[in-house]
Design a protein around this motif. Structure first.
Motif, PDB file in Angstrom:
ATOM      1  N   VAL A 276      28.774  64.149  56.873  1.00  0.00           N
ATOM      2  CA  VAL A 276      30.127  64.284  57.422  1.00  0.00           C
ATOM      3  C   VAL A 276      30.035  64.397  58.937  1.00  0.00           C
ATOM      4  O   VAL A 276      29.366  65.298  59.457  1.00  0.00           O
ATOM      5  N   HIS A 277      30.693  63.486  59.649  1.00  0.00           N
ATOM      6  CA  HIS A 277      30.754  63.559  61.103  1.00  0.00           C
ATOM      7  C   HIS A 277      31.780  64.621  61.509  1.00  0.00           C
ATOM      8  O   HIS A 277      32.898  64.635  60.997  1.00  0.00           O
ATOM      9  N   THR A 278      31.403  65.490  62.453  1.00  0.00           N
ATOM     10  CA  THR A 278      32.291  66.563  62.878  1.00  0.00           C
ATOM     11  C   THR A 278      32.863  66.263  64.256  1.00  0.00           C
ATOM     12  O   THR A 278      32.420  65.344  64.955  1.00  0.00           O
ATOM     13  N   ASP A 279      33.845  67.079  64.651  1.00  0.00           N
ATOM     14  CA  ASP A 279      34.468  66.918  65.968  1.00  0.00           C
ATOM     15  C   ASP A 279      33.535  67.326  67.102  1.00  0.00           C
ATOM     16  O   ASP A 279      33.795  67.039  68.269  1.00  0.00           O
ATOM     17  N   LYS A 280      32.430  67.997  66.782  1.00  0.00           N
ATOM     18  CA  LYS A 280      31.500  68.479  67.801  1.00  0.00           C
ATOM     19  C   LYS A 280      30.306  67.543  67.994  1.00  0.00           C
ATOM     20  O   LYS A 280      29.250  67.930  68.470  1.00  0.00           O
ATOM     21  N   ASN A 281      30.473  66.290  67.588  1.00  0.00           N
ATOM     22  CA  ASN A 281      29.420  65.280  67.744  1.00  0.00           C
ATOM     23  C   ASN A 281      28.167  65.644  66.952  1.00  0.00           C
ATOM     24  O   ASN A 281      27.037  65.369  67.370  1.00  0.00           O
ATOM     25  N   ASN A 282      28.372  66.249  65.791  1.00  0.00           N
ATOM     26  CA  ASN A 282      27.284  66.600  64.886  1.00  0.00           C
ATOM     27  C   ASN A 282      27.487  65.919  63.546  1.00  0.00           C
ATOM     28  O   ASN A 282      28.563  65.393  63.252  1.00  0.00           O
ATOM     29  N   ILE A 283      26.450  65.970  62.716  1.00  0.00           N
ATOM     30  CA  ILE A 283      26.536  65.490  61.343  1.00  0.00           C
ATOM     31  C   ILE A 283      26.197  66.645  60.410  1.00  0.00           C
ATOM     32  O   ILE A 283      25.091  67.191  60.459  1.00  0.00           O
ATOM     33  N   TRP A 297      28.488  72.601  45.867  1.00  0.00           N
ATOM     34  CA  TRP A 297      28.333  71.927  47.159  1.00  0.00           C
ATOM     35  C   TRP A 297      27.985  72.971  48.232  1.00  0.00           C
ATOM     36  O   TRP A 297      28.655  73.993  48.360  1.00  0.00           O
ATOM     37  N   THR A 298      26.934  72.694  49.000  1.00  0.00           N
ATOM     38  CA  THR A 298      26.474  73.602  50.045  1.00  0.00           C
ATOM     39  C   THR A 298      26.219  72.811  51.323  1.00  0.00           C
ATOM     40  O   THR A 298      25.551  71.766  51.285  1.00  0.00           O
ATOM     41  N   LYS A 299      26.747  73.317  52.446  1.00  0.00           N
ATOM     42  CA  LYS A 299      26.409  72.699  53.733  1.00  0.00           C
ATOM     43  C   LYS A 299      25.009  73.160  54.108  1.00  0.00           C
ATOM     44  O   LYS A 299      24.804  74.261  54.588  1.00  0.00           O
ATOM     45  N   GLU A 300      24.038  72.283  53.862  1.00  0.00           N
ATOM     46  CA  GLU A 300      22.636  72.679  53.961  1.00  0.00           C
ATOM     47  C   GLU A 300      22.171  72.813  55.410  1.00  0.00           C
ATOM     48  O   GLU A 300      21.472  73.742  55.760  1.00  0.00           O
ATOM     49  N   PHE A 301      22.562  71.866  56.258  1.00  0.00           N
ATOM     50  CA  PHE A 301      22.197  71.933  57.671  1.00  0.00           C
ATOM     51  C   PHE A 301      23.057  70.965  58.466  1.00  0.00           C
ATOM     52  O   PHE A 301      23.805  70.158  57.905  1.00  0.00           O
ATOM     53  N   THR A 302      22.951  71.072  59.783  1.00  0.00           N
ATOM     54  CA  THR A 302      23.712  70.224  60.700  1.00  0.00           C
ATOM     55  C   THR A 302      22.743  69.523  61.647  1.00  0.00           C
ATOM     56  O   THR A 302      21.839  70.157  62.193  1.00  0.00           O
ATOM     57  N   ILE A 303      22.927  68.213  61.814  1.00  0.00           N
ATOM     58  CA  ILE A 303      22.124  67.432  62.754  1.00  0.00           C
ATOM     59  C   ILE A 303      22.873  67.339  64.069  1.00  0.00           C
ATOM     60  O   ILE A 303      23.998  66.835  64.123  1.00  0.00           O
ATOM     61  N   ALA A 329      20.161  53.154  64.754  1.00  0.00           N
ATOM     62  CA  ALA A 329      20.566  51.859  65.330  1.00  0.00           C
ATOM     63  C   ALA A 329      19.761  50.691  64.783  1.00  0.00           C
ATOM     64  O   ALA A 329      19.621  49.659  65.449  1.00  0.00           O
ATOM     65  N   LYS A 330      19.224  50.833  63.574  1.00  0.00           N
ATOM     66  CA  LYS A 330      18.464  49.763  62.915  1.00  0.00           C
ATOM     67  C   LYS A 330      17.280  49.274  63.742  1.00  0.00           C
ATOM     68  O   LYS A 330      16.856  48.128  63.612  1.00  0.00           O
ATOM     69  N   GLN A 331      16.722  50.157  64.558  1.00  0.00           N
ATOM     70  CA  GLN A 331      15.567  49.762  65.356  1.00  0.00           C
ATOM     71  C   GLN A 331      14.575  50.892  65.594  1.00  0.00           C
ATOM     72  O   GLN A 331      13.496  50.659  66.131  1.00  0.00           O
ATOM     73  N   SER A 332      14.925  52.125  65.189  1.00  0.00           N
ATOM     74  CA  SER A 332      14.053  53.266  65.436  1.00  0.00           C
ATOM     75  C   SER A 332      14.120  54.238  64.268  1.00  0.00           C
ATOM     76  O   SER A 332      15.092  54.254  63.510  1.00  0.00           O
ATOM     77  N   LEU A 333      13.074  55.046  64.154  1.00  0.00           N
ATOM     78  CA  LEU A 333      13.036  56.137  63.196  1.00  0.00           C
ATOM     79  C   LEU A 333      12.783  57.438  63.947  1.00  0.00           C
ATOM     80  O   LEU A 333      11.975  57.480  64.879  1.00  0.00           O
ATOM     81  N   PHE A 334      13.486  58.491  63.541  1.00  0.00           N
ATOM     82  CA  PHE A 334      13.361  59.794  64.182  1.00  0.00           C
ATOM     83  C   PHE A 334      13.103  60.851  63.119  1.00  0.00           C
ATOM     84  O   PHE A 334      13.487  60.697  61.959  1.00  0.00           O
ATOM     85  N   LEU A 335      12.455  61.941  63.537  1.00  0.00           N
ATOM     86  CA  LEU A 335      12.349  63.140  62.726  1.00  0.00           C
ATOM     87  C   LEU A 335      13.245  64.212  63.328  1.00  0.00           C
ATOM     88  O   LEU A 335      13.159  64.483  64.534  1.00  0.00           O
ATOM     89  N   TYR A 336      14.095  64.801  62.492  1.00  0.00           N
ATOM     90  CA  TYR A 336      14.923  65.915  62.948  1.00  0.00           C
ATOM     91  C   TYR A 336      14.407  67.182  62.303  1.00  0.00           C
ATOM     92  O   TYR A 336      14.337  67.297  61.072  1.00  0.00           O
ATOM     93  N   ASP A 337      13.988  68.155  63.133  1.00  0.00           N
ATOM     94  CA  ASP A 337      13.483  69.432  62.655  1.00  0.00           C
ATOM     95  C   ASP A 337      14.676  70.360  62.412  1.00  0.00           C
ATOM     96  O   ASP A 337      15.362  70.768  63.357  1.00  0.00           O
ATOM     97  N   LYS A 341      15.984  72.504  65.440  1.00  0.00           N
ATOM     98  CA  LYS A 341      17.154  71.746  65.893  1.00  0.00           C
ATOM     99  C   LYS A 341      16.771  70.715  66.951  1.00  0.00           C
ATOM    100  O   LYS A 341      17.481  70.506  67.933  1.00  0.00           O
ATOM    101  N   MET A 342      15.649  70.060  66.733  1.00  0.00           N
ATOM    102  CA  MET A 342      15.141  69.078  67.700  1.00  0.00           C
ATOM    103  C   MET A 342      14.894  67.739  67.019  1.00  0.00           C
ATOM    104  O   MET A 342      14.544  67.681  65.840  1.00  0.00           O
ATOM    105  N   THR A 343      15.079  66.659  67.786  1.00  0.00           N
ATOM    106  CA  THR A 343      14.869  65.297  67.292  1.00  0.00           C
ATOM    107  C   THR A 343      13.748  64.644  68.081  1.00  0.00           C
ATOM    108  O   THR A 343      13.704  64.755  69.310  1.00  0.00           O
ATOM    109  N   LYS A 344      12.835  63.961  67.377  1.00  0.00           N
ATOM    110  CA  LYS A 344      11.725  63.296  68.051  1.00  0.00           C
ATOM    111  C   LYS A 344      11.512  61.912  67.452  1.00  0.00           C
ATOM    112  O   LYS A 344      11.491  61.745  66.229  1.00  0.00           O
ATOM    113  N   LYS A 345      11.329  60.929  68.330  1.00  0.00           N
ATOM    114  CA  LYS A 345      11.160  59.544  67.894  1.00  0.00           C
ATOM    115  C   LYS A 345       9.768  59.328  67.311  1.00  0.00           C
ATOM    116  O   LYS A 345       8.775  59.854  67.812  1.00  0.00           O
ATOM    117  N   ILE A 346       9.711  58.533  66.230  1.00  0.00           N
ATOM    118  CA  ILE A 346       8.450  58.221  65.571  1.00  0.00           C
ATOM    119  C   ILE A 346       7.814  56.996  66.231  1.00  0.00           C
ATOM    120  O   ILE A 346       8.491  56.010  66.531  1.00  0.00           O
TER     121      ILE A 346
END
Length: 369
Positions: A276-283, A297-303, A329-337, A341-346
């Protein structure tokens, strides 16, 4: 290996990664025959289900190539260091040259591939099943062509009780009606189903919903799932298609607002999940812990998307190390911790393609408590 008892040999091979099995088939005739043993698929699936071994299938299309490429990336489950080059990336040579695939849907190592073929007079919707491990291609009969086909989407799944694989084709059509002196344009959908091992598609006409025209990514409880809406109220819903009785059902939604055009359903951590996309630019990631139970149903985490464009983020896997594998964007893979709460490109090395990622995960056959 040839001197070992059959049971031990099968047990050893069942523990190998999916890509390694493909290589093993090419070693000798005896190994090839061993991997075709009727008990082997059950041993192999049971072991990797227990280990939660995940693979990733990459569908790569390029305007410079007359046909698409399909790669399989092995053992995503234990991915920990994004800076390391990925190993075991294998090009799957589907024996179907000079074709561009419109859709690829995976179930238990079987790929459903759809494409368009022209005979200079008409365009025909074609489909086939490719068994990755057996390297076997099975062409399906032509699916029915409907007047004014607007969009087409597919689902492909397996029901554990009937032991049947089924392809579901959704055809969206433009309809024109005349009411109170004026013409009105609306959309309707026709559902056709093909059961592997039969000879013809069958049309289903009892669908009270309008389904989202996207491939189904969530096979749970022997049912495929789509987002959609009711034809009368237009309320946004989660809809299942039971592969046993071929009926459509409404699945309880979480207590949140979601946009059918931005959200999507998937399988995360063995649960039916909703982004679910939120108003705070999160998922927000919601998980249905007990299938069919609205209160589970449980909101497990937010990206937190950070500098990434929210609309280009697509979660794929929930890994065992509390990280989420994301296609971007169909060109990269990322890991979100999810803890930091950090994202890193693979680091994909010299991988040159744009791609659509297709998760290779086990279908969940949970039941209501």
């Amino acid at each position: 290996m040839d001197s070992l008892p059959l049971e031990i040999s099968l047990n050893i091979f069942s523990r190998l990664p999916f890509v390694s099995l493909i290589y093993c088939k090419r070693v000798s005739k005896s190994w090839h025959a061993l991997l075709k043993h009727p008990h082997f698929p059950y041993l192999q699936k049971a072991f990797h289900d227990f280990q939660n071994n995940l693979c990733l299938i990459l569908h790569c299309s390029s305007s410079c190539s007359p046909h698409d490429h399909i790669f399989i990336v092995n053992s995503c489950s234990h991915l920990s260091d994004p800076d390391e080059h990925w190993k075991d990336i294998m090009d799957i040579n589907v024996p179907l040259q000079n074709h561009k695939f419109n859709s690829i849907v995976n179930c238990n190592g079987l790929l459903f591939l759809s494409y368009i073929e022209s005979d200079n007079i008409m365009m025909h919707n074609k489909g086939c099943i490719y068994n990755i491990l057996a390297a076997k291609l099975t062409n399906l009969p032509n699916s029915p062509t409907f007047f004014k086909e607007f969009k087409v989407a597919y689902g492909f799944g397996f029901h554990p009780r009937t032991k049947e694989y089924k392809v579901v084709r959704i055809v969206e059509q433009e309809c024109v009606s005349y009411d109170f002196g004026r013409f009105e344009l609306s959309l309707d959908q026709t559902i056709v189903v093909f059961t592997l091992g039969t000879y013809a598609w069958r049309t289903k006409r009892n669908n009270p919903f309008l389904l989202q025209m996207q491939p189904s990514e969530a096979l749970v409880n022997g049912a495929l799932h789509w987002l959609g809406q009711a034809k009368v109220s237009h309320s946004q819903l989660i809809i299942s298609f039971n592969l046993e009785n071929e009926g459509f059902y409404q699945i309880p939604s979480p207590n949140c607002r979601f946009d059918m055009l931005q959200s999507h359903l998937l399988l995360l951590g063995g649960c039916l999940s909703l982004t679910v996309h939120t108003d705070k630019n999160n998922i927000d990631i919601w998980l249905m812990k007990n299938y069919g139970i609205q209160g589970s149903w449980t909101k497990e985490f937010t990206i937190n998307s950070g500098s990434l464009s929210l609309g280009s983020i697509r979660p794929l896997f929930l890994l065992s190390n509390s990280k989420v594998l994301i296609e971007y964007a169909k060109q990269s893979l990322f890991l979100y911790d999810t803890n930091k709460k950090m994202t890193k490109k693979i680091n994909l090395g010299d991988f040159p393609y744009y791609f659509q990622a297709v998760p290779h995960v086990k279908p969940i056959n949970s039941v209501r408590p």
